[in-house]
Design a protein around this motif. Structure first.
Motif, PDB file in Angstrom:
ATOM      1  N   ALA A   1      70.003 -79.838   3.490  1.00 21.72           N
ATOM      2  CA  ALA A   1      69.555 -78.955   4.576  1.00 21.72           C
ATOM      3  C   ALA A   1      68.303 -78.171   4.179  1.00 21.72           C
ATOM      4  O   ALA A   1      67.395 -77.982   4.989  1.00 21.72           O
ATOM      5  CB  ALA A   1      70.681 -77.999   4.956  1.00 21.72           C
ATOM      6  N   ILE A   2      68.237 -77.729   2.921  1.00 21.76           N
ATOM      7  CA  ILE A   2      67.060 -76.994   2.430  1.00 21.76           C
ATOM      8  C   ILE A   2      65.815 -77.864   2.546  1.00 21.76           C
ATOM      9  O   ILE A   2      64.771 -77.430   3.045  1.00 21.76           O
ATOM     10  CB  ILE A   2      67.283 -76.534   0.969  1.00 21.76           C
ATOM     11  CG1 ILE A   2      68.311 -75.401   0.926  1.00 21.76           C
ATOM     12  CG2 ILE A   2      65.974 -76.078   0.316  1.00 21.76           C
ATOM     13  CD1 ILE A   2      68.833 -75.078  -0.474  1.00 21.76           C
ATOM     14  N   GLU A   3      65.925 -79.124   2.100  1.00 18.94           N
ATOM     15  CA  GLU A   3      64.773 -80.032   2.145  1.00 18.94           C
ATOM     16  C   GLU A   3      64.338 -80.326   3.574  1.00 18.94           C
ATOM     17  O   GLU A   3      63.146 -80.357   3.883  1.00 18.94           O
ATOM     18  CB  GLU A   3      65.096 -81.336   1.409  1.00 18.94           C
ATOM     19  CG  GLU A   3      65.304 -81.167  -0.082  1.00 18.94           C
ATOM     20  CD  GLU A   3      64.108 -80.496  -0.756  1.00 18.94           C
ATOM     21  OE1 GLU A   3      62.961 -80.871  -0.471  1.00 18.94           O
ATOM     22  OE2 GLU A   3      64.331 -79.570  -1.555  1.00 18.94           O
TER      23      GLU A   3
ATOM     24  N   CYS B   1      69.510 -71.493   2.132  1.00 17.32           N
ATOM     25  CA  CYS B   1      69.505 -72.099   3.470  1.00 17.32           C
ATOM     26  C   CYS B   1      69.235 -71.048   4.552  1.00 17.32           C
ATOM     27  O   CYS B   1      68.375 -71.225   5.417  1.00 17.32           O
ATOM     28  CB  CYS B   1      70.849 -72.770   3.765  1.00 17.32           C
ATOM     29  SG  CYS B   1      70.975 -74.457   3.184  1.00 17.32           S
ATOM     30  N   LEU B   2      69.992 -69.973   4.501  1.00 17.54           N
ATOM     31  CA  LEU B   2      69.879 -68.936   5.537  1.00 17.54           C
ATOM     32  C   LEU B   2      68.487 -68.314   5.548  1.00 17.54           C
ATOM     33  O   LEU B   2      67.912 -68.067   6.622  1.00 17.54           O
ATOM     34  CB  LEU B   2      70.952 -67.872   5.327  1.00 17.54           C
ATOM     35  CG  LEU B   2      72.404 -68.341   5.546  1.00 17.54           C
ATOM     36  CD1 LEU B   2      73.389 -67.238   5.168  1.00 17.54           C
ATOM     37  CD2 LEU B   2      72.628 -68.791   6.987  1.00 17.54           C
ATOM     38  N   LEU B   3      67.921 -68.075   4.383  1.00  8.11           N
ATOM     39  CA  LEU B   3      66.581 -67.476   4.311  1.00  8.11           C
ATOM     40  C   LEU B   3      65.501 -68.412   4.849  1.00  8.11           C
ATOM     41  O   LEU B   3      64.445 -67.959   5.289  1.00  8.11           O
ATOM     42  CB  LEU B   3      66.252 -67.075   2.865  1.00  8.11           C
ATOM     43  CG  LEU B   3      67.077 -65.917   2.295  1.00  8.11           C
ATOM     44  CD1 LEU B   3      66.774 -65.715   0.820  1.00  8.11           C
ATOM     45  CD2 LEU B   3      66.825 -64.614   3.071  1.00  8.11           C
ATOM     46  N   LEU B   4      65.779 -69.716   4.827  1.00  8.41           N
ATOM     47  CA  LEU B   4      64.800 -70.687   5.338  1.00  8.41           C
ATOM     48  C   LEU B   4      65.010 -71.012   6.820  1.00  8.41           C
ATOM     49  O   LEU B   4      64.306 -71.853   7.378  1.00  8.41           O
ATOM     50  CB  LEU B   4      64.865 -71.981   4.511  1.00  8.41           C
ATOM     51  CG  LEU B   4      64.370 -71.871   3.058  1.00  8.41           C
ATOM     52  CD1 LEU B   4      64.617 -73.178   2.322  1.00  8.41           C
ATOM     53  CD2 LEU B   4      62.886 -71.497   3.003  1.00  8.41           C
ATOM     54  N   GLY B   5      66.000 -70.362   7.442  1.00 10.25           N
ATOM     55  CA  GLY B   5      66.189 -70.562   8.886  1.00 10.25           C
ATOM     56  C   GLY B   5      67.169 -71.651   9.252  1.00 10.25           C
ATOM     57  O   GLY B   5      67.207 -72.088  10.410  1.00 10.25           O
TER      58      GLY B   5
END
Length: 549
Positions: free
Chosen positions: A98-100, A166-170
């Motif tokens: 998910a991060i990528e 994840c949360l910080l990246l939206g």
């Protein structure tokens, strides 16, 4: 008089320090409220939180995330601007994927059935995994992360680190929601998910990429699994409460003792306790974590296994295992292997509130035959890919699970990028399958040591990679097209076969002649005599998959 503390700074500290999934989500929502940011504004969420949270502790984290986001492969977060991705499973591999996808600019929604992260088991980390997590700010979220010579982390802690990133990246992460299948497009809607509860807002999410990180035996429709079974090997995992006392801190870890390297130790263990092991590992983390391979004969003798069966499933079925005897067996093995220095070994609790000890057969390994699949209905294509245990189950004694899991996450993000850039679907599938051939062969020794250059581009990680070792025509079976409107080429070929069966026979013979031509001692003239020696079949295989022959 001291300056008043900025509420958002205090909330950010609580978010960073949060020790449970629900705490993380609670402090994150509060932080968004205080900074007046909509957490669903994925397109500009990260930019806004960076601008509005002017806090020195956060700035160190932004520096790390900015460095990752600046990699060429992401094209400044514009490679997948039109893509919407659903990721099933908030395990380490699902969250890492998910991060990528988020860094590529896609809208990403993660679904997780559980409400909390409860897995105490500890993962061995390869050097690149440690580097990767440090670069994502793991130390900021978990100060003890791989300090000194430590090269392991509990699954729970790893999930918490990745959830926060994840949360910080939206990325939207929904817990306590169960995936029950895909809903095909209608005239008005695209691909959607059937969820429980049915009223969950994520039921309205329409996506064109579906990543299953559901773990274990969960495999979406359209994928086949291979089962690889070796000689029976029974693994036992046990987690004991870590009181973090000075005495506990003094007890040395066991990074892996195998019988062939220390026969005296295992013989003494057998003589004193009747416990017969092949190997044992002890890691100190949130818990005292032990994993061992036990011999069946000693498990029967100690009453852990009630009755002997040749079938491994029957042998280790819950009804055939005495749980109390298993707890005693694991306790005694842990006590002896640490020289009695862990004098007060009490079991930690698992998600069901029971003693966290488990026994399993790790010789039966599953791997998916393919890593990707494309489905099309009503003109709407869906790219489906697997990561984590539902792609390849890890072999725990080698610590391959999380390392290969992260590689698969990067490889999957790489083909989602191609998908987002409009590369034809068969070419996307062929490239993914070409990369997948390398995954099970990866070791810390045969992958690139230049960790700072690692990106989603497979060439930065695998030493020898041919992105076109599998061709588009070889993956047509991985495309499930719209049954209601077959393409003109399909209709034409069906008509030819119906009209003149002989012409189909001749066409096939011509095809075989063409693709076996030039091979020594091969002369295809028919479908009988020409194939008896087996050389013609070998020639045909060699033509399409030369590496196999």
């Amino acid at each position: 008089m001291a300056d008043p503390v900025n509420p958002s700074h205090a909330t950010f500290d609580l978010f960073v320090q949060a020790k449970t999934c629900q705490e993380v989500k609670k402090h994150f929502i509060e932080l968004c409220r205080q900074l007046h940011i909509d957490p669903k504004d994925f397109r500009s969420f990260y930019t806004k939180i960076k601008e509005r949270l002017n806090y020195w502790k956060a700035k160190a984290l932004w520096t790390k995330l900015d460095k990752r986001a600046s990699q060429e492969a992401y094209q400044q977060g514009k490679a997948c601007l039109k893509n919407k991705c659903l990721v099933l499973g908030a395990g380490p591999c699902g969250l890492r994927t998910a991060i990528e996808l988020s860094l590529l600019g896609a809208q990403v929604v993660v679904l997780e059935k559980r409400g909390e992260f409860t897995r105490n088991n500890v993962l061995h980390l390869w050097p690149f995994t440690i580097y990767d997590l440090r670069e994502l700010g793991a130390k900021k979220f978990y100060g003890k992360f791989c300090s000194g010579s430590l090269d392991h982390i509990s699954i729970r802690q790893l999930q918490l680190i990745l959830l926060k990133v994840c949360l910080l990246l939206g990325v939207e992460v929904h817990t306590e929601v169960e995936f029950q299948g895909l809903i095909e497009p209608t005239g008005e809607t695209g691909w959607m998910a059937k969820l429980q509860p049915q009223s969950h807002p994520a039921t309205a999410f329409q996506f064109d990429v579906f990543i299953s990180a559901g773990g274990g035996r969960f495999v979406p429709h359209g994928f086949k699994h291979k089962e690889m079974r070796g000689k029976l090997a029974i693994g036992i995992t046990a987690n004991f409460i870590n009181g973090n006392t000075a005495a506990e801190a003094q007890v040395a870890e066991i990074s892996g003792v195998a019988r062939i390297y220390n026969q005296k130790f295992f013989q003494e263990l057998l003589n004193q306790t009747d416990i017969d092991l092949e190997n044992i590992v002890y890691y100190k983390d949130d818990t005292h974590y032990f994993v061992m391979t036990a011999k069946k004969k000693s498990l029967l003798k100690k009453g852990v296994i009630k009755q002997d069966y040749s079938n491994a499933e029957q042998l280790l079925a819950p009804a055939n295992v005495d749980h109390v005897a298993l707890c005693i067996y694991a306790h005694d093995a842990a006590y002896f292997s640490t020289g009695g220095k862990l004098s007060d070994l009490q079991f930690a609790q698992n998600h069901a509130g029971q003693s966290d000890v488990a026994m399993f057969d790790f010789t039966c390994m599953h791997r998916s035959e393919n890593a990707s699949h494309v489905r099309e209905r009503r003109g709407k294509k869906l790219l489906i890919a697997l990561v984590g245990d539902c792609l390849v189950e890890p072999f725990w004694p080698l610590g391959t699970g999380i390392a290969r899991g992260f590689f698969a996450a990067f490889d999957t993000a790489w083909i989602v990028k191609s998908w987002g850039m409009g590369v034809p679907h068969l070419k996307v599938l062929a490239e993914r399958e070409s990369i997948y051939q390398l995954l099970s062969q990866t070791t810390p020794e045969n992958t690139s040591k230049n960790y700072s250059q690692y990106s989603i581009d497979p060439k930065t990680r695998y030493q020898r990679v041919n992105l076109s070792s599998i061709q588009a025509h070889q993956v047509q079976h991985l495309y499930d097209g719209d049954k209601t409107r077959p393409s003109s080429t399909t209709q034409d070929s069906q008509c030819v076969m119906r009209r003149d069966p002989a012409s189909g026979f001749e066409e096939l013979l011509k095809w075989c002649v063409k693709h076996t031509n030039g091979h020594k001692n091969v002369n295809v003239k028919d479908f009988t005599q020409s194939w008896r020696s087996g050389l013609a079949l070998c020639a045909l295989i060699h033509h399409f998959r030369p590496k196999l022959m």
